[in-house]
Design a protein around this motif. Structure first.
Motif, PDB file in Angstrom:
ATOM      1  N   TYR A   1       3.147   7.297   1.720  1.00 50.91           N
ATOM      2  CA  TYR A   1       2.989   8.757   1.612  1.00 50.91           C
ATOM      3  C   TYR A   1       2.362   9.338   2.880  1.00 50.91           C
ATOM      4  O   TYR A   1       2.709  10.427   3.324  1.00 50.91           O
ATOM      5  N   ARG A   2       1.426   8.602   3.455  1.00 51.78           N
ATOM      6  CA  ARG A   2       0.795   9.086   4.692  1.00 51.78           C
ATOM      7  C   ARG A   2       1.819   9.143   5.824  1.00 51.78           C
ATOM      8  O   ARG A   2       1.766  10.025   6.694  1.00 51.78           O
ATOM      9  N   THR A   3       2.771   8.192   5.837  1.00 51.43           N
ATOM     10  CA  THR A   3       3.771   8.164   6.904  1.00 51.43           C
ATOM     11  C   THR A   3       4.704   9.372   6.804  1.00 51.43           C
ATOM     12  O   THR A   3       5.007  10.024   7.812  1.00 51.43           O
TER      13      THR A   3
ATOM     14  N   ALA B   1     -11.793  17.120  -4.106  1.00 56.07           N
ATOM     15  CA  ALA B   1     -10.624  18.001  -3.970  1.00 56.07           C
ATOM     16  C   ALA B   1      -9.344  17.184  -4.112  1.00 56.07           C
ATOM     17  O   ALA B   1      -8.378  17.604  -4.757  1.00 56.07           O
ATOM     18  N   ARG B   2      -9.342  15.996  -3.519  1.00 54.15           N
ATOM     19  CA  ARG B   2      -8.134  15.168  -3.570  1.00 54.15           C
ATOM     20  C   ARG B   2      -7.900  14.631  -4.991  1.00 54.15           C
ATOM     21  O   ARG B   2      -6.768  14.618  -5.462  1.00 54.15           O
ATOM     22  N   ASP B   3      -8.968  14.231  -5.679  1.00 57.65           N
ATOM     23  CA  ASP B   3      -8.836  13.785  -7.084  1.00 57.65           C
ATOM     24  C   ASP B   3      -8.195  14.882  -7.914  1.00 57.65           C
ATOM     25  O   ASP B   3      -7.300  14.634  -8.706  1.00 57.65           O
TER      26      ASP B   3
ATOM     27  N   ASP C   1       0.869  -1.179   0.000  1.00 58.68           N
ATOM     28  CA  ASP C   1       0.000   0.000   0.000  1.00 58.68           C
ATOM     29  C   ASP C   1       0.907   1.231   0.000  1.00 58.68           C
ATOM     30  O   ASP C   1       1.448   1.611   1.040  1.00 58.68           O
ATOM     31  N   THR C   2       1.090   1.854  -1.181  1.00 56.29           N
ATOM     32  CA  THR C   2       2.019   2.992  -1.231  1.00 56.29           C
ATOM     33  C   THR C   2       1.396   4.260  -0.650  1.00 56.29           C
ATOM     34  O   THR C   2       2.107   5.158  -0.223  1.00 56.29           O
ATOM     35  N   GLY C   3       0.063   4.310  -0.600  1.00 56.50           N
ATOM     36  CA  GLY C   3      -0.589   5.459   0.045  1.00 56.50           C
ATOM     37  C   GLY C   3      -0.160   5.550   1.509  1.00 56.50           C
ATOM     38  O   GLY C   3       0.062   6.644   2.034  1.00 56.50           O
TER      39      GLY C   3
ATOM     40  N   ALA D   1      -6.386  17.479  -6.911  1.00 55.70           N
ATOM     41  CA  ALA D   1      -4.985  17.729  -6.545  1.00 55.70           C
ATOM     42  C   ALA D   1      -4.089  16.600  -7.063  1.00 55.70           C
ATOM     43  O   ALA D   1      -3.024  16.859  -7.637  1.00 55.70           O
ATOM     44  N   ASP D   2      -4.514  15.362  -6.901  1.00 54.49           N
ATOM     45  CA  ASP D   2      -3.659  14.225  -7.285  1.00 54.49           C
ATOM     46  C   ASP D   2      -3.499  14.115  -8.800  1.00 54.49           C
ATOM     47  O   ASP D   2      -2.477  13.647  -9.283  1.00 54.49           O
ATOM     48  N   SER D   3      -4.534  14.541  -9.541  1.00 51.92           N
ATOM     49  CA  SER D   3      -4.410  14.351 -10.984  1.00 51.92           C
ATOM     50  C   SER D   3      -3.904  15.588 -11.720  1.00 51.92           C
ATOM     51  O   SER D   3      -3.591  15.491 -12.905  1.00 51.92           O
ATOM     52  N   THR D   4      -3.783  16.717 -11.023  1.00 46.07           N
ATOM     53  CA  THR D   4      -3.272  17.900 -11.724  1.00 46.07           C
ATOM     54  C   THR D   4      -1.877  18.300 -11.257  1.00 46.07           C
ATOM     55  O   THR D   4      -1.316  19.259 -11.769  1.00 46.07           O
ATOM     56  N   ARG D   5      -1.308  17.573 -10.294  1.00 39.46           N
ATOM     57  CA  ARG D   5       0.040  17.958  -9.852  1.00 39.46           C
ATOM     58  C   ARG D   5       1.028  17.726 -10.998  1.00 39.46           C
ATOM     59  O   ARG D   5       0.788  16.895 -11.882  1.00 39.46           O
ATOM     60  N   LYS D   6       2.171  18.461 -10.930  1.00 39.41           N
ATOM     61  CA  LYS D   6       3.117  18.416 -12.059  1.00 39.41           C
ATOM     62  C   LYS D   6       3.850  17.076 -12.124  1.00 39.41           C
ATOM     63  O   LYS D   6       4.072  16.527 -13.191  1.00 39.41           O
TER      64      LYS D   6
ATOM     65  N   GLY E   1      -1.548   2.498  -5.716  1.00 45.89           N
ATOM     66  CA  GLY E   1      -1.206   3.904  -5.490  1.00 45.89           C
ATOM     67  C   GLY E   1      -1.796   4.788  -6.564  1.00 45.89           C
ATOM     68  O   GLY E   1      -2.955   4.607  -6.981  1.00 45.89           O
ATOM     69  N   ARG E   2      -1.002   5.784  -7.000  1.00 43.24           N
ATOM     70  CA  ARG E   2      -1.470   6.721  -8.018  1.00 43.24           C
ATOM     71  C   ARG E   2      -0.600   6.678  -9.274  1.00 43.24           C
ATOM     72  O   ARG E   2      -1.065   6.979 -10.359  1.00 43.24           O
ATOM     73  N   ASP E   3       0.682   6.329  -9.096  1.00 42.56           N
ATOM     74  CA  ASP E   3       1.646   6.396 -10.205  1.00 42.56           C
ATOM     75  C   ASP E   3       2.410   5.082 -10.343  1.00 42.56           C
ATOM     76  O   ASP E   3       3.541   5.074 -10.819  1.00 42.56           O
ATOM     77  N   ILE E   4       1.811   3.983  -9.922  1.00 43.27           N
ATOM     78  CA  ILE E   4       2.560   2.719  -9.929  1.00 43.27           C
ATOM     79  C   ILE E   4       2.778   2.242 -11.375  1.00 43.27           C
ATOM     80  O   ILE E   4       3.896   1.909 -11.760  1.00 43.27           O
TER      81      ILE E   4
ATOM     82  N   VAL F   1       1.438  16.913   0.440  1.00 41.56           N
ATOM     83  CA  VAL F   1       2.871  16.604   0.574  1.00 41.56           C
ATOM     84  C   VAL F   1       3.362  15.785  -0.629  1.00 41.56           C
ATOM     85  O   VAL F   1       4.489  15.955  -1.102  1.00 41.56           O
ATOM     86  N   SER F   2       2.472  14.925  -1.163  1.00 44.54           N
ATOM     87  CA  SER F   2       2.891  14.029  -2.239  1.00 44.54           C
ATOM     88  C   SER F   2       3.140  14.781  -3.554  1.00 44.54           C
ATOM     89  O   SER F   2       3.662  14.199  -4.501  1.00 44.54           O
ATOM     90  N   ALA F   3       2.773  16.055  -3.615  1.00 45.60           N
ATOM     91  CA  ALA F   3       3.052  16.838  -4.821  1.00 45.60           C
ATOM     92  C   ALA F   3       4.507  17.310  -4.850  1.00 45.60           C
ATOM     93  O   ALA F   3       4.988  17.791  -5.878  1.00 45.60           O
TER      94      ALA F   3
ATOM     95  N   VAL G   1      10.086  14.664  -2.159  1.00 44.50           N
ATOM     96  CA  VAL G   1       9.436  13.597  -1.395  1.00 44.50           C
ATOM     97  C   VAL G   1       9.210  12.388  -2.305  1.00 44.50           C
ATOM     98  O   VAL G   1       9.503  11.245  -1.944  1.00 44.50           O
ATOM     99  N   ARG G   2       8.752  12.642  -3.513  1.00 42.93           N
ATOM    100  CA  ARG G   2       8.458  11.530  -4.431  1.00 42.93           C
ATOM    101  C   ARG G   2       9.727  10.758  -4.771  1.00 42.93           C
ATOM    102  O   ARG G   2       9.736   9.543  -4.788  1.00 42.93           O
ATOM    103  N   SER G   3      10.857  11.494  -5.044  1.00 45.12           N
ATOM    104  CA  SER G   3      12.076  10.728  -5.376  1.00 45.12           C
ATOM    105  C   SER G   3      12.582   9.963  -4.165  1.00 45.12           C
ATOM    106  O   SER G   3      13.102   8.857  -4.301  1.00 45.12           O
TER     107      SER G   3
HETATM  108  O1   DC Z   1      -4.085   5.841  -1.378  1.00 47.91           O
HETATM  109  P1   DC Z   1      -4.191   6.854  -0.218  1.00 47.91           P
HETATM  110  O2   DC Z   1      -5.510   7.539  -0.163  1.00 47.91           O
HETATM  111  O3   DC Z   1      -3.805   6.239   1.082  1.00 47.91           O
HETATM  112  O4   DC Z   1      -3.065   7.960  -0.557  1.00 47.91           O
HETATM  113  C1   DC Z   1      -2.898   9.147   0.177  1.00 47.91           C
HETATM  114  C2   DC Z   1      -2.290  10.222  -0.713  1.00 47.91           C
HETATM  115  O5   DC Z   1      -0.932   9.852  -1.058  1.00 47.91           O
HETATM  116  C3   DC Z   1      -2.975  10.433  -2.049  1.00 47.91           C
HETATM  117  O6   DC Z   1      -3.987  11.426  -1.972  1.00 47.91           O
HETATM  118  C4   DC Z   1      -1.874  10.847  -2.981  1.00 47.91           C
HETATM  119  C5   DC Z   1      -0.635  10.250  -2.379  1.00 47.91           C
HETATM  120  N1   DC Z   1      -0.134   9.095  -3.130  1.00 47.91           N
HETATM  121  C6   DC Z   1       0.639   9.358  -4.232  1.00 47.91           C
HETATM  122  O7   DC Z   1       0.835  10.511  -4.580  1.00 47.91           O
HETATM  123  N2   DC Z   1       1.211   8.337  -4.923  1.00 47.91           N
HETATM  124  C7   DC Z   1       0.987   7.062  -4.558  1.00 47.91           C
HETATM  125  N3   DC Z   1       1.575   6.080  -5.257  1.00 47.91           N
HETATM  126  C8   DC Z   1       0.157   6.774  -3.456  1.00 47.91           C
HETATM  127  C9   DC Z   1      -0.410   7.812  -2.755  1.00 47.91           C
END
Ligand code: DC
Length: 221
Positions: A36-38, A176-178, A31-33, A180-185, A126-129, A99-101, A105-107
């Motif tokens: 990111y939450r940690t 709001a989260r969709d 669970d990669t979310g 943010a997560d789908s429009t970040r660079k 996750g979002r970018d697996i 924070v995930s934007a 942090v991502r690298s």
């Molecule tokens: O899957 P989740 O709701 O637990 O993820 C929390 C946040 O972490 C999500 O809003 C965006 C970020 N995330 C991400 O950017 N890339 C991932 N692979 C997993 C999560």
């Protein structure tokens, strides 16, 4: 190692599917979310805002994040402390998304995710697996559902954990989260070209599992 990538927006049923699929195939669920939450938890405890790039840069190295498995369930350790049970609040969801934007942090977390996938057969969600973390995954699924269905599922999850919430607020937060997560660079949420779309709006957990298992079997997984 064999890897299955599952991406999609919040509340689409990714983690339920990933857990069930991992169990059926005897793979590990990652669970990669939660990862990111940690890291978000770390910054929140240090009083560092999600857009404070300088302090994120300074304090990133102080976060020793470990993924452990206890009776098959993923546990998250931050500097040796198990924080798993503190990661699932609506506040931290929004904070983690912000924070995930951050590119640094991502690298920082990318290698950790790839290492986990190199060591074990896994289903990683996750979002970018499928697009970034495991571009050569053996099977990629993009799991989605209508925002209303996702909000209802999220509300049920929160209530099951004893947290109070109103459906309207959960829907607003999810939208709001969709956004943010789908429009970040960097590494935005999007379907990889070779991912298979699974709309779970009208499916139950068993239906999703059977659909995914059929696709996995087709690929010899
Ligand atoms: O899957 P989740 O709701 O637990 O993820 C929390 C946040 O972490 C999500 O809003 C965006 C970020 N995330 C991400 O950017 N890339 C991932 N692979 C997993 C999560």
């Amino acid at each position: 190692m064999k890897n299955i990538a599952i991406d999609g927006p919040a509340g689409a049923g990714k983690s339920t599917l990933a857990v069930n699929l991992a169990r059926a195939l005897d793979y590990r669920y990652v669970d990669t979310g939660a990862i990111y939450r940690t890291i978000a938890w770390h910054f929140s405890m240090c009083g560092i805002g999600p857009r404070d790039k300088d302090n994120i840069h300074r304090f990133l190295g102080d976060a020793l994040i470990e993924v452990r498995y206890v009776d098959g369930a993923q546990r998250m350790l931050l500097n040796g402390r198990d924080v798993t049970d503190e990661l699932r609040t609506p506040e931290l969801s929004a904070f983690a998304s912000a924070v995930s934007a951050n590119g640094e942090v991502r690298s920082y977390l990318l290698q950790m995710q790839r290492t986990l996938a190199r060591r074990h057969n896994c289903v990683m969600d996750g979002r970018d697996i499928g697009t970034v973390v495991l571009p050569r995954a053996d099977l990629k699924l993009f799991v989605t559902a209508s925002p209303e269905v996702r909000a209802r599922r999220r509300l049920a999850e929160l209530q099951a954990r004893g947290q109070q919430a109103a459906l309207g607020q959960v829907l607003t937060d999810i939208r709001a989260r969709d956004e943010a997560d789908s429009t970040r660079k960097i590494a935005p949420l999007r379907q990889a070209e070779d991912a298979i779309l699974l709309d779970t709006s009208d499916m139950d957990a068993e239906g999703c599992l059977q659909a995914a298992l059929a696709l996995a079997r087709e690929r010899g997984l």
